[in-house]
Design a protein around this motif. Structure first.
Motif, PDB file in Angstrom:
ATOM      1  N   GLY A  48       0.837  -1.194   0.000  1.00 41.41           N
ATOM      2  CA  GLY A  48       0.000   0.000   0.000  1.00 41.41           C
ATOM      3  C   GLY A  48       0.871   1.242   0.000  1.00 41.41           C
ATOM      4  N   THR A  49       0.369   2.330  -0.592  1.00 44.32           N
ATOM      5  CA  THR A  49       1.106   3.592  -0.623  1.00 44.32           C
ATOM      6  C   THR A  49       0.152   4.757  -0.442  1.00 44.32           C
ATOM      7  N   VAL A  50       0.738   5.887  -0.029  1.00 43.38           N
ATOM      8  CA  VAL A  50      -0.009   7.134   0.033  1.00 43.38           C
ATOM      9  C   VAL A  50       0.988   8.274  -0.133  1.00 43.38           C
ATOM     10  N   LEU A  51       0.583   9.335  -0.831  1.00 40.43           N
ATOM     11  CA  LEU A  51       1.386  10.540  -0.930  1.00 40.43           C
ATOM     12  C   LEU A  51       0.982  11.436   0.238  1.00 40.43           C
ATOM     13  N   ALA A  52       1.842  11.506   1.241  1.00 45.07           N
ATOM     14  CA  ALA A  52       1.540  12.267   2.456  1.00 45.07           C
ATOM     15  C   ALA A  52       2.149  13.662   2.365  1.00 45.07           C
ATOM     16  N   LYS A  53       1.450  14.629   2.930  1.00 43.65           N
ATOM     17  CA  LYS A  53       1.928  16.014   2.976  1.00 43.65           C
ATOM     18  C   LYS A  53       2.228  16.388   4.419  1.00 43.65           C
ATOM     19  N   ASN A  54       3.179  17.264   4.596  1.00 44.72           N
ATOM     20  CA  ASN A  54       3.640  17.675   5.918  1.00 44.72           C
ATOM     21  C   ASN A  54       2.486  18.176   6.790  1.00 44.72           C
ATOM     22  N   GLY A  55       2.327  17.543   7.963  1.00 40.98           N
ATOM     23  CA  GLY A  55       1.342  17.988   8.943  1.00 40.98           C
ATOM     24  C   GLY A  55      -0.104  17.620   8.654  1.00 40.98           C
ATOM     25  N   CYS A  56      -0.386  16.946   7.544  1.00 40.67           N
ATOM     26  CA  CYS A  56      -1.767  16.580   7.183  1.00 40.67           C
ATOM     27  C   CYS A  56      -1.936  15.063   7.285  1.00 40.67           C
ATOM     28  N   TRP A  57      -3.109  14.626   7.729  1.00 36.53           N
ATOM     29  CA  TRP A  57      -3.402  13.198   7.767  1.00 36.53           C
ATOM     30  C   TRP A  57      -3.767  12.725   6.374  1.00 36.53           C
ATOM     31  N   SER A  58      -3.168  11.617   5.933  1.00 35.68           N
ATOM     32  CA  SER A  58      -3.439  11.007   4.634  1.00 35.68           C
ATOM     33  C   SER A  58      -3.835   9.558   4.863  1.00 35.68           C
ATOM     34  N   PHE A  59      -4.743   9.037   4.027  1.00 31.24           N
ATOM     35  CA  PHE A  59      -5.272   7.686   4.211  1.00 31.24           C
ATOM     36  C   PHE A  59      -4.551   6.709   3.293  1.00 31.24           C
ATOM     37  N   LEU A  60      -3.897   5.725   3.882  1.00 28.22           N
ATOM     38  CA  LEU A  60      -3.220   4.667   3.135  1.00 28.22           C
ATOM     39  C   LEU A  60      -4.142   3.452   3.102  1.00 28.22           C
ATOM     40  N   LYS A  61      -4.286   2.876   1.919  1.00 30.40           N
ATOM     41  CA  LYS A  61      -5.123   1.687   1.761  1.00 30.40           C
ATOM     42  C   LYS A  61      -4.422   0.738   0.802  1.00 30.40           C
ATOM     43  N   GLY A  62      -4.441  -0.547   1.113  1.00 30.15           N
ATOM     44  CA  GLY A  62      -3.794  -1.515   0.245  1.00 30.15           C
ATOM     45  C   GLY A  62      -4.257  -2.923   0.544  1.00 30.15           C
ATOM     46  N   GLY A  63      -3.620  -3.880  -0.103  1.00 29.74           N
ATOM     47  CA  GLY A  63      -3.979  -5.272   0.088  1.00 29.74           C
ATOM     48  C   GLY A  63      -2.861  -6.182  -0.375  1.00 29.74           C
ATOM     49  N   PHE A  64      -3.000  -7.455  -0.057  1.00 28.70           N
ATOM     50  CA  PHE A  64      -1.957  -8.410  -0.401  1.00 28.70           C
ATOM     51  C   PHE A  64      -2.502  -9.821  -0.368  1.00 28.70           C
ATOM     52  N   VAL A  65      -1.778 -10.718  -1.015  1.00 28.17           N
ATOM     53  CA  VAL A  65      -2.049 -12.150  -0.986  1.00 28.17           C
ATOM     54  C   VAL A  65      -0.728 -12.825  -0.628  1.00 28.17           C
ATOM     55  N   LEU A  66      -0.703 -13.548   0.485  1.00 28.74           N
ATOM     56  CA  LEU A  66       0.508 -14.230   0.910  1.00 28.74           C
ATOM     57  C   LEU A  66       0.703 -15.516   0.116  1.00 28.74           C
ATOM     58  N   ASP A  67       1.960 -15.840  -0.162  1.00 24.99           N
ATOM     59  CA  ASP A  67       2.283 -17.086  -0.858  1.00 24.99           C
ATOM     60  C   ASP A  67       2.072 -18.303   0.034  1.00 24.99           C
ATOM     61  N   SER A  68       2.303 -18.116   1.338  1.00 24.90           N
ATOM     62  CA  SER A  68       2.136 -19.211   2.292  1.00 24.90           C
ATOM     63  C   SER A  68       1.746 -18.618   3.643  1.00 24.90           C
ATOM     64  N   PRO A  69       1.041 -19.391   4.459  1.00 20.75           N
ATOM     65  CA  PRO A  69       0.631 -18.891   5.776  1.00 20.75           C
ATOM     66  C   PRO A  69       1.839 -18.548   6.637  1.00 20.75           C
ATOM     67  N   SER A  70       1.631 -17.624   7.566  1.00 19.02           N
ATOM     68  CA  SER A  70       2.685 -17.220   8.485  1.00 19.02           C
ATOM     69  C   SER A  70       2.081 -17.024   9.866  1.00 19.02           C
ATOM     70  N   ASN A  71       2.804 -17.397  10.891  1.00 17.49           N
ATOM     71  CA  ASN A  71       2.337 -17.203  12.261  1.00 17.49           C
ATOM     72  C   ASN A  71       2.629 -15.808  12.769  1.00 17.49           C
ATOM     73  N   LEU A  72       3.548 -15.102  12.113  1.00 17.56           N
ATOM     74  CA  LEU A  72       3.949 -13.791  12.573  1.00 17.56           C
ATOM     75  C   LEU A  72       4.255 -12.904  11.371  1.00 17.56           C
ATOM     76  N   ALA A  73       3.871 -11.636  11.446  1.00 18.99           N
ATOM     77  CA  ALA A  73       4.176 -10.692  10.377  1.00 18.99           C
ATOM     78  C   ALA A  73       4.536  -9.354  10.984  1.00 18.99           C
ATOM     79  N   LEU A  74       5.432  -8.620  10.325  1.00 19.33           N
ATOM     80  CA  LEU A  74       5.850  -7.301  10.743  1.00 19.33           C
ATOM     81  C   LEU A  74       5.426  -6.321   9.664  1.00 19.33           C
ATOM     82  N   LEU A  75       4.674  -5.311  10.045  1.00 20.11           N
ATOM     83  CA  LEU A  75       4.203  -4.292   9.113  1.00 20.11           C
ATOM     84  C   LEU A  75       5.077  -3.061   9.270  1.00 20.11           C
ATOM     85  N   LEU A  76       5.655  -2.589   8.166  1.00 18.56           N
ATOM     86  CA  LEU A  76       6.572  -1.452   8.184  1.00 18.56           C
ATOM     87  C   LEU A  76       6.033  -0.316   7.325  1.00 18.56           C
ATOM     88  N   PHE A  77       6.232   0.909   7.779  1.00 20.72           N
ATOM     89  CA  PHE A  77       5.890   2.102   7.009  1.00 20.72           C
ATOM     90  C   PHE A  77       7.181   2.890   6.819  1.00 20.72           C
TER      91      PHE A  77
END
Length: 138
Positions: A48-77
């Motif tokens: 997911g991506t968003v073009l954010a501007k200084n000091g303003c709230w921007s809405f990021l929306k995205g999706g994904f399909v995993l190749d295989s199940p995972s017990n743990l995931a780390l989400l990074l921005f």
């Protein structure tokens, strides 16, 4: 799920997912913020991506399909050009979907958004509507 930092840990047992988050940046006029997902087996560099501007709230929306199940995931921005900026995240959500839920939602969107009733009016060369005209579309 809310996080004050730029990542959080989420238990993950399904193959389909959607992400949403409110993003605000400091220390730059604007920046393309990218969400990435790291699982035990693989890194998904852009879910997911968003073009954010200084000091303003921007809405990021995205999706994904995993190749295989995972017990743990780390989400990074992060800033897509790797410049150092301050990123604030609020109201972030990682929504899992089962295969059945994903297919149901996909079919629902096809039926409600892509397939719409169409009325065709038939006219003669002068533009007068012809009563009782029948059109068959195969």
């Amino acid at each position: 799920m809310t996080s004050s930092g730029s990542s959080f840990i989420q238990d993950w047992l399904t193959l389909f997912g959607a992400i949403t988050a409110w993003i605000k940046i400091q220390c730059a006029n604007s920046a393309l913020i990218r969400a990435s997902l790291k699982t035990e087996n693989r890194t998904y560099n852009c879910i997911g991506t968003v073009l954010a501007k200084n000091g303003c709230w921007s809405f990021l929306k995205g999706g994904f399909v995993l190749d295989s199940p995972s017990n743990l995931a780390l989400l990074l921005f992060q800033n897509s050009d790797d410049r150092d900026i301050d990123i604030t995240i609020d109201s972030s959500s990682l929504q899992p979907f089962t295969d059945q839920e994903w297919r149901f939602n996909q079919q629902f969107m096809i039926n409600t958004q892509r397939k719409r009733a169409v009325t065709i009016h038939v006219s003669d060369q002068q533009g007068n509507r012809l009563q009782g005209a029948v059109i068959t579309i195969n």
